[in-house]
Each structure stands twice: as C-alpha cells, then as structure tokens.
Design a protein around this motif. Structure first.
Motif: not given
Length: 76
Positions: A1-10, A12-22
């Motif tokens: 967590m300490r090496y990841v910038q705070s905007h990456h969390e948003d 990653y969350h957006s990518q996970l939310k928009n992910r759909c099954q192939n």
C-alpha cells in the motif's frame, strides 16, 4: 500500500467493477478437459490422456473409454 499512489486505488476499483466474464469457449473446453483428467482414478489412463493432449472433451472421453476397454482386455 505504501508504494501505490492513492489515485491507483480508484483506477483499480473502476477496472474491477467494469470487468465482465469472457465467453471464450476454448478456455471453457480446456477447463472441462482438465477437470475430467484430474478426476480419472487410474493413473495409467490419466497419463495416456495427458500425453494424447485432447482438444475436445468428447475426444478425451472417447480415448479414455477406449483405453479402459483395452486395459481390461489385457488383464483378462
């Protein structure tokens, strides 16, 4: 967590939310074949099927049944 910038969390969350099954049927077929091979009790049958590298489940099933029949005929 300490090496990841705070905007990456948003991001990653957006990518996970928009992910759909192939719906790639090749992957599903490979998973079915792998589950079938993992479930074979006889190690010789399993080894023969792995070496045959079936690309379709029906091929794997047919070869396994043929191998079992041939093995039984050799056993007597």
């Amino acid at each position: 967590m300490r090496y990841v910038q705070s905007h990456h969390e948003d991001v990653y969350h957006s990518q996970l939310k928009n992910r759909c099954q192939n719906s790639n049927k090749n992957i599903m077929e490979r998973l079915v074949i792998q589950a079938f091979l993992d479930g074979l009790r006889d190690t010789e049958t399993r080894k023969a099927q792995i070496l045959a590298r079936p690309s379709k489940f029906v091929d794997a099933l047919g070869r396994a049944l043929e191998f079992e029949a041939a093995s039984q005929s050799f056993r007597g």
